[in-house]
Design an enzyme around this catalytic site. Structure first.
Site, PDB file in Angstrom:
ATOM      1  N   ASP A   9       0.851  -1.092  -0.147  1.00  0.00           N
ATOM      2  CA  ASP A   9      -0.063   0.036  -0.065  1.00  0.00           C
ATOM      3  C   ASP A   9       0.966   1.221  -0.177  1.00  0.00           C
ATOM      4  O   ASP A   9       1.505   1.568   0.915  1.00  0.00           O
ATOM      5  CB  ASP A   9      -0.824   0.101   1.212  1.00  0.00           C
ATOM      6  CG  ASP A   9      -1.825   0.848   1.429  1.00  0.00           C
ATOM      7  OD1 ASP A   9      -1.792   1.993   0.363  1.00  0.00           O
ATOM      8  OD2 ASP A   9      -2.771   0.846   2.142  1.00  0.00           O
ATOM      9  N   ASP A 105      -3.021   2.623  -6.037  1.00  0.00           N
ATOM     10  CA  ASP A 105      -1.774   2.490  -4.840  1.00  0.00           C
ATOM     11  C   ASP A 105      -1.648   1.406  -4.227  1.00  0.00           C
ATOM     12  O   ASP A 105      -0.906   1.327  -3.297  1.00  0.00           O
ATOM     13  CB  ASP A 105      -2.047   3.723  -3.966  1.00  0.00           C
ATOM     14  CG  ASP A 105      -3.352   3.760  -3.325  1.00  0.00           C
ATOM     15  OD1 ASP A 105      -4.277   3.110  -3.954  1.00  0.00           O
ATOM     16  OD2 ASP A 105      -3.621   4.512  -2.369  1.00  0.00           O
ATOM     17  N   GLU A 106      -2.252   0.392  -4.500  1.00  0.00           N
ATOM     18  CA  GLU A 106      -2.299  -0.929  -3.820  1.00  0.00           C
ATOM     19  C   GLU A 106      -2.191  -2.332  -4.758  1.00  0.00           C
ATOM     20  O   GLU A 106      -2.812  -2.085  -5.859  1.00  0.00           O
ATOM     21  CB  GLU A 106      -3.685  -1.280  -3.046  1.00  0.00           C
ATOM     22  CG  GLU A 106      -3.944   0.135  -1.819  1.00  0.00           C
ATOM     23  CD  GLU A 106      -5.263  -0.414  -0.948  1.00  0.00           C
ATOM     24  OE1 GLU A 106      -5.463  -1.569  -1.116  1.00  0.00           O
ATOM     25  OE2 GLU A 106      -5.694   0.548  -0.567  1.00  0.00           O
TER      26      GLU A 106
END
Lengths: 414, 81
Positions: A9, A105-106
């Site tokens: 993350d 973003d993950e």
């Protein structure tokens, strides 16, 4: 043997990328926000410093500035964030081909195959975390576990720039005291339902047992129980194997409120144009159209309509959205934002199932017409050909940034 | 933190047959040309001080070691104190 799954993350992603490009803002509270003049003024991301002041994602910029007057709000640069997301993906790809992104973003990574080489999940996660920090200048927090749900919980457990390893030995101690709402897919409604039965933590959820939860929440109850008890066995999808698009939507917060159905039609039409263009670009037709509206008190409502035949033209999408609006909304209060989404997508390569009662030839004509407009706009620039009704519409401005959202296939999307 | 500026420089580079790009010389802010004596290391790295990412070249210029970044594959920047 247990799998080794990492969830990476990128911390305060937008804000940290901006901070990297603005070294002069080092150790100052920074947030990335929408444009206030265009009424898109909400906080999209904030850095650690801003977090200390209690600045929250999705609150209005003015609210955040009340908490933290010296907050620096930067405009969002999505292209840059996309680029960083791809660079991070490339780093992950050095370790495995099983990378499943979850938003920009993950990502989940399955490193089970590396266990023989390195053995230690913590060491691998540290190496990866260091690599991202060194090469991209932003931090990630990594969760390591034998299933995806716990890996994700792990990456949230300690932030920023940290690694959390969850094993079969320590998961009860670490995760079970956490609130049930921390678990993937436990939203506000489910949290309320569970709380009514005295289930507040992940541990209580796991101990409630499958039969009870299934009785309470149906199919999802079973899933949530499995999640809480570490029994999730869903695989990390191989890199690029998933169809990245599940639905295509656009929404617009107009610069002033929309107070009549005629004006709403213009907004819907311009939204539908952009959605339809993107549908065609990606080679899809949609079977369902979803309308979302937000009135000036910010209350939100969404509804869907199935189309008789799959469509990819603005006219058809806008007409469906307008029909929904007329059906569901009485103009008691003016509208602040409207959204159109095309879901239930079918690939164009599969041909078109024509309706027995519809006019397939007209539909084909409409598609040809809009394809032609696409080609003209592609050659001579956006706006080379425009609908006349939109020309004199002051409610829809060329400068309105459309929120382009392409939704990835969800956790259970396949 | 010491303030460091990001300075874009004009670079003469060599594209070798392996597809590698190697800087030969650059023109600094003072309009003087500096020869790159040697490239010591190439890796992807971020510049936290100047603010940017790209391929980082560790180079020796006039006996001193410094870094040059190739940003987005088409623009070079360096850190100036």
């Amino acid at each position: 043997m247990d799998r080794m799954i990492l969830h990476c993350d990128m911390n305060s992603f937008y804000a940290n990328v901006e901070c990297l490009y603005h070294p002069e803002l080092h150790e100052k509270p920074v947030a990335v926000g929408g444009d206030e003049a265009q009424r898109h003024g909400i906080i999209l991301a904030k850095n650690q410093e801003a977090k200390k002041y209690g600045v929250k994602t999705a609150e209005a910029v003015w609210q955040a500035k009340q908490k933290c007057p010296e907050l620096i709000v930067l405009p969002a640069r999505y292209d840059l964030y996309m680029q960083f997301s791809q660079l991070a993906h490339k780093i992950y790809a050095r370790y495995t081909d099983r990378i499943e992104p979850f938003g920009l973003d993950e990502s989940w990574l399955d490193l089970t195959g590396c266990v023989g080489l390195t053995g230690d999940g913590h060491a691998m996660a540290d190496e990866l975390r260091e690599a991202v920090k060194r090469e991209l200048g932003v931090t990630v927090s990594v969760g390591v576990s034998w299933n995806k749900v716990f890996a994700k919980l792990g990456s949230d457990y300690k932030k920023p720039d940290a690694v959390t390893v969850i094993t079969r030995e320590n998961y009860r101690e670490k995760f079970w005291p956490l609130p049930a709402s921390d678990l993937l897919y436990v939203g506000p409604a489910t949290t309320r339902k569970l709380a009514a039965y005295g289930i507040h933590t992940i541990g209580q959820l796991a101990q409630a047992g499958e039969p009870f939860l299934s009785g309470l929440l149906g199919k999802w109850g079973g899933y949530l129980w499995a999640f809480a008890d570490g029994r999730d066995i869903s695989p990390v999808l191989a890199d690029g194997s998933q169809s990245p698009i599940k639905s295509i939507g656009n929404s617009m917060t107009t610069w002033r409120d929309v107070d009549s159905a005629d004006e709403a039609w213009l907004v819907l039409l311009s939204l539908a144009e952009s959605v339809a263009r993107r549908l065609r670009e990606n080679g899809f037709r949609c079977r369902t159209v979803e309308l979302s509206v937000r009135d000036n008190r910010l209350s939100w409502c969404g509804c869907q309509k199935k189309l008789k035949t799959p469509a990819c033209t603005a006219g058809e999408l806008a007409a469906a959205a307008m029909a929904l609006l007329r059906e569901k909304y009485v103009f008691e209060r003016p509208l602040r934002a409207l959204g159109v989404r095309a879901c239930d997508l079918v690939g164009m390569e599969n041909g078109l199932q024509v309706s027995f009662f519809g006019d397939a030839r007209r539909q084909e004509k409409r598609e040809r017409l809009e394809n032609c407009v696409d080609a003209l706009c592609g050659r001579f620039g956006r706006g080379a050909v425009t609908r006349m009704s939109l020309l004199r519409a002051d409610i829809v401005q060329e400068s309105d940034p459309l929120t382009h959202d392409v939704h990835p296939i969800g956790y259970f999307g396949r | 933190m010491i303030s460091v500026r990001k300075v874009y420089v004009s670079v003469d580079a060599c594209f070798d047959t392996e597809g590698q790009v190697l800087p030969r010389s650059f023109v600094w802010e003072d309009a003087r040309r500096y020869e790159v004596d040697r490239v010591l290391q190439i890796c992807r790295a971020a510049s936290l001080k100047a603010g940017g990412v790209g391929l980082r070249y560790t180079v020796r210029v006039r006996g001193k070691q410094t870094h040059m970044w190739l940003e987005d594959g088409n623009r070079w920047f360096m850190e100036a104190k």
